[in-house]
Structure formats: C-alpha cells, structure tokens
Design a protein around this motif. Structure first.
Motif, PDB file in Angstrom:
ATOM      1  N   ILE A   4     -20.209 -53.150  50.977  1.00 48.76           N
ATOM      2  CA  ILE A   4     -19.333 -52.927  49.830  1.00 48.76           C
ATOM      3  C   ILE A   4     -17.896 -53.308  50.183  1.00 48.76           C
ATOM      4  O   ILE A   4     -17.168 -53.836  49.339  1.00 48.76           O
ATOM      5  CB  ILE A   4     -19.438 -51.484  49.292  1.00 48.76           C
ATOM      6  N   GLU A  38     -13.537 -51.245  40.219  1.00 50.80           N
ATOM      7  CA  GLU A  38     -14.856 -50.630  40.097  1.00 50.80           C
ATOM      8  C   GLU A  38     -15.550 -50.554  41.455  1.00 50.80           C
ATOM      9  O   GLU A  38     -16.187 -49.541  41.781  1.00 50.80           O
ATOM     10  CB  GLU A  38     -15.718 -51.398  39.110  1.00 50.80           C
ATOM     11  N   GLU A  42     -16.649 -47.171  43.532  1.00 51.84           N
ATOM     12  CA  GLU A  42     -17.999 -46.969  44.055  1.00 51.84           C
ATOM     13  C   GLU A  42     -17.954 -46.667  45.553  1.00 51.84           C
ATOM     14  O   GLU A  42     -18.695 -45.799  46.037  1.00 51.84           O
ATOM     15  CB  GLU A  42     -18.871 -48.198  43.798  1.00 51.84           C
ATOM     16  N   HIS A  45     -16.911 -43.129  45.954  1.00 56.52           N
ATOM     17  CA  HIS A  45     -18.014 -42.243  45.580  1.00 56.52           C
ATOM     18  C   HIS A  45     -19.042 -42.154  46.702  1.00 56.52           C
ATOM     19  O   HIS A  45     -19.554 -41.070  47.001  1.00 56.52           O
ATOM     20  CB  HIS A  45     -18.680 -42.750  44.293  1.00 56.52           C
ATOM     21  N   GLN A  46     -19.347 -43.261  47.328  1.00 58.11           N
ATOM     22  CA  GLN A  46     -20.312 -43.264  48.429  1.00 58.11           C
ATOM     23  C   GLN A  46     -19.793 -42.471  49.624  1.00 58.11           C
ATOM     24  O   GLN A  46     -20.551 -41.786  50.298  1.00 58.11           O
ATOM     25  CB  GLN A  46     -20.652 -44.690  48.843  1.00 58.11           C
TER      26      GLN A  46
END
Length: 74
Positions: A4, A38, A42, A45-46
């Motif tokens: 990511i 975005e 993410e 959040h991970q």
C-alpha cells in the motif's frame, strides 16, 4: 515497504504529473489527489486494526514447539 505504501508513492507521482499537465485547479488534478488520500486513509485504517501480540503470542511465534504453545483439537 508495504504494497500500500508503494501504491501511495505511485499515485502521488501520478497526481503530481496530472497537476503539471492539467493545472492545479483542474478536475484531473483533484481526482488524482483524491486517490492518494483514499489510499492514505486505507493505510491508516490497516495500521489501527493490527492488534499487538501479547508476550505469550510472541513467545509462541519464536518457539512453536514449546509445551505452552501446543493446541489440542477436541
């Protein structure tokens, strides 16, 4: 570097290029930076969803054959 994080870097480069070509007030520029935001959300959040391991879990990761770490099926 995680996948990511690599994707964030790629999208960040794409956003900079889009803004250079289309201008900083263009829709393409805004959309490209939205994609970056975005991905960053993410990633955050991970990071929050990862539960830290307790000392027994860490020990069992290092010593899977220890008596304390055996799991028996009933």
């Amino acid at each position: 570097m995680s996948d990511i994080q690599k994707q964030i870097e790629v999208e960040r480069d794409n956003a900079r290029k889009a803004c250079d070509v289309s201008g900083s007030n263009s829709g393409e520029c805004a959309a490209a930076w939205d994609a970056v935001e975005e991905l960053q959300a993410e990633a955050a959040h991970q990071r929050q969803s990862v539960k830290p391991k307790n000392s027994l879990e860490q020990y069992c990761d290092d010593n899977p054959d220890a008596l304390e770490c055996r799991v028996y099926d009933e």
